[in-house]
Design an enzyme around this catalytic site. Structure first.
Site, PDB file in Angstrom:
ATOM      1  N   GLU A 100       0.849  -1.194   0.000  1.00  0.00           N
ATOM      2  CA  GLU A 100       0.000   0.000   0.000  1.00  0.00           C
ATOM      3  C   GLU A 100       0.887   1.248   0.000  1.00  0.00           C
ATOM      4  O   GLU A 100       2.037   1.211   0.441  1.00  0.00           O
ATOM      5  CB  GLU A 100      -0.920  -0.073   1.234  1.00  0.00           C
ATOM      6  CG  GLU A 100      -1.939   1.006   1.398  1.00  0.00           C
ATOM      7  CD  GLU A 100      -2.886   1.212   0.218  1.00  0.00           C
ATOM      8  OE1 GLU A 100      -2.407   1.539  -0.884  1.00  0.00           O
ATOM      9  OE2 GLU A 100      -4.111   1.098   0.409  1.00  0.00           O
ATOM     10  N   ASP A 101       0.352   2.333  -0.522  1.00  0.00           N
ATOM     11  CA  ASP A 101       1.109   3.587  -0.541  1.00  0.00           C
ATOM     12  C   ASP A 101       1.078   4.254   0.828  1.00  0.00           C
ATOM     13  O   ASP A 101       2.108   4.675   1.351  1.00  0.00           O
ATOM     14  CB  ASP A 101       0.578   4.539  -1.625  1.00  0.00           C
ATOM     15  CG  ASP A 101      -0.935   4.739  -1.573  1.00  0.00           C
ATOM     16  OD1 ASP A 101      -1.604   4.144  -0.704  1.00  0.00           O
ATOM     17  OD2 ASP A 101      -1.459   5.497  -2.407  1.00  0.00           O
ATOM     18  N   ASP A 104      -3.811   5.765   6.148  1.00  0.00           N
ATOM     19  CA  ASP A 104      -4.275   7.047   6.684  1.00  0.00           C
ATOM     20  C   ASP A 104      -5.253   6.745   7.822  1.00  0.00           C
ATOM     21  O   ASP A 104      -4.829   6.560   8.962  1.00  0.00           O
ATOM     22  CB  ASP A 104      -4.888   7.817   5.519  1.00  0.00           C
ATOM     23  CG  ASP A 104      -5.334   9.219   5.879  1.00  0.00           C
ATOM     24  OD1 ASP A 104      -4.884   9.740   6.900  1.00  0.00           O
ATOM     25  OD2 ASP A 104      -6.133   9.797   5.118  1.00  0.00           O
ATOM     26  N   PHE A 153      -1.230  16.269   3.405  1.00  0.00           N
ATOM     27  CA  PHE A 153      -1.624  15.566   2.186  1.00  0.00           C
ATOM     28  C   PHE A 153      -0.403  15.454   1.273  1.00  0.00           C
ATOM     29  O   PHE A 153       0.151  16.455   0.850  1.00  0.00           O
ATOM     30  CB  PHE A 153      -2.762  16.293   1.471  1.00  0.00           C
ATOM     31  CG  PHE A 153      -3.346  15.467   0.366  1.00  0.00           C
ATOM     32  CD1 PHE A 153      -4.245  14.452   0.645  1.00  0.00           C
ATOM     33  CD2 PHE A 153      -2.954  15.675  -0.955  1.00  0.00           C
ATOM     34  CE1 PHE A 153      -4.757  13.648  -0.374  1.00  0.00           C
ATOM     35  CE2 PHE A 153      -3.463  14.877  -1.976  1.00  0.00           C
ATOM     36  CZ  PHE A 153      -4.370  13.870  -1.688  1.00  0.00           C
ATOM     37  N   ARG A 166       1.659  11.552  -9.752  1.00  0.00           N
ATOM     38  CA  ARG A 166       2.112  10.200  -9.396  1.00  0.00           C
ATOM     39  C   ARG A 166       3.551   9.953  -9.860  1.00  0.00           C
ATOM     40  O   ARG A 166       4.241   9.103  -9.318  1.00  0.00           O
ATOM     41  CB  ARG A 166       1.198   9.141 -10.051  1.00  0.00           C
ATOM     42  CG  ARG A 166      -0.222   9.129  -9.525  1.00  0.00           C
ATOM     43  CD  ARG A 166      -0.934   7.881 -10.026  1.00  0.00           C
ATOM     44  NE  ARG A 166      -2.383   7.969  -9.943  1.00  0.00           N
ATOM     45  CZ  ARG A 166      -3.098   7.687  -8.863  1.00  0.00           C
ATOM     46  NH1 ARG A 166      -2.491   7.315  -7.762  1.00  0.00           N
ATOM     47  NH2 ARG A 166      -4.407   7.789  -8.890  1.00  0.00           N
TER      48      ARG A 166
HETATM   49  P1  5GP Z   1      -7.376   5.118   4.468  1.00  0.00           P
HETATM   50  O1  5GP Z   1      -8.472   4.169   4.159  1.00  0.00           O
HETATM   51  O2  5GP Z   1      -6.244   4.527   5.265  1.00  0.00           O
HETATM   52  O3  5GP Z   1      -7.909   6.380   5.102  1.00  0.00           O
HETATM   53  O4  5GP Z   1      -6.845   5.667   3.108  1.00  0.00           O
HETATM   54  C1  5GP Z   1      -5.957   5.006   2.338  1.00  0.00           C
HETATM   55  C2  5GP Z   1      -5.932   5.610   0.943  1.00  0.00           C
HETATM   56  O5  5GP Z   1      -6.262   7.000   0.953  1.00  0.00           O
HETATM   57  C3  5GP Z   1      -4.555   5.539   0.384  1.00  0.00           C
HETATM   58  O6  5GP Z   1      -4.330   4.316  -0.282  1.00  0.00           O
HETATM   59  C4  5GP Z   1      -4.523   6.723  -0.557  1.00  0.00           C
HETATM   60  O7  5GP Z   1      -5.058   6.343  -1.801  1.00  0.00           O
HETATM   61  C5  5GP Z   1      -5.448   7.729   0.076  1.00  0.00           C
HETATM   62  N1  5GP Z   1      -4.703   8.736   0.846  1.00  0.00           N
HETATM   63  C6  5GP Z   1      -4.648   8.882   2.187  1.00  0.00           C
HETATM   64  N2  5GP Z   1      -3.859   9.903   2.546  1.00  0.00           N
HETATM   65  C7  5GP Z   1      -3.374  10.415   1.391  1.00  0.00           C
HETATM   66  C8  5GP Z   1      -2.456  11.493   1.104  1.00  0.00           C
HETATM   67  O8  5GP Z   1      -1.899  12.198   1.960  1.00  0.00           O
HETATM   68  N3  5GP Z   1      -2.203  11.690  -0.220  1.00  0.00           N
HETATM   69  C9  5GP Z   1      -2.754  10.960  -1.210  1.00  0.00           C
HETATM   70  N4  5GP Z   1      -2.424  11.269  -2.461  1.00  0.00           N
HETATM   71  N5  5GP Z   1      -3.616   9.945  -0.972  1.00  0.00           N
HETATM   72  C10 5GP Z   1      -3.906   9.674   0.321  1.00  0.00           C
END
Ligand code: 5GP
Length: 177
Positions: A100-101, A104, A153, A166
């Protein structure tokens, strides 16, 4: 001047990202030696990280891609997760490493882990380039973690803002966001 310079500042530079990815690759190589490793890349954000990480792992492995939709193009999560593209082979009996990237709120990953565990893999672990612990809403254990960051962000190295940035080779922050 590069196209992004007015819009994006550097948070973690390219050399630091590459060094950390190499270290994670070495750790994964040690942990999975002799095992049937399957990398599951979560589209689209983890692809750049996943391709570099895969090349830093000195083991035979297979790669799968899983598309999820949790964001609607803005900067806030909706909490709703849906699989839009599924892996192409059964996960049963495999050692699955989900790539995963960023974790959050953790909602996307906890949904994915529950979904993958129901397919009876031999094991499931998580590699995430970034973690924003201050935003956590669901608890997710990250087995291989790149960097812990504050609640900003981020874009670049696979991460987008409205599908752009990206391709930046570093992790950046949007100026004025
Ligand atoms: P979660 O479900 O953990 O809140 O969110 C995960 C997904 O939200 C990540 O895979 C990503 O796609 C997106 N995301 C969360 N924070 C960021 C951020 O700071 N920048 C970007 N570009 N995407 C984010």
């Amino acid at each position: 001047m590069a196209f992004y310079e007015n819009e994006v500042g550097t948070l973690i530079d390219e050399a630091k990202v590459q060094a950390r990815v190499r270290d994670l690759g070495a750790e994964i190589t040690r942990d999975y030696r002799g095992k049937d490793l399957t990398l599951v890349c979560v589209l689209k954000g983890s692809t750049v990280f996943a391709m570099d990480l895969a090349r830093a792992i000195d083991l035979p492995l297979t790669m799968e891609f899983l598309g999820v939709s949790s964001y609607q193009g803005g900067t806030e999560t909706t909490g709703e997760v849906r699989i839009t593209t599924d892996v192409s082979t059964p996960m049963a009996g495999k050692h699955v490493l989900v790539i995963e990237d960023i974790i959050d709120t953790g909602l996307t990953m906890s949904f994915l882990l529950e979904n993958l565990r129901a397919r009876h893999p031999a094991s499931v672990k998580v590699a995430s380039l970034l973690e924003k612990p201050s935003r956590a809403r669901a608890k997710v254990a990250i087995d291989y973690k790149g960097f812990v960051i504050d609640d900003v962000f981020v874009v670049g190295y696979g991460l987008d803002y409205a599908e752009k940035y990206r391709n930046l080779p570093f992790i950046g922050v949007m100026k004025g966001k």
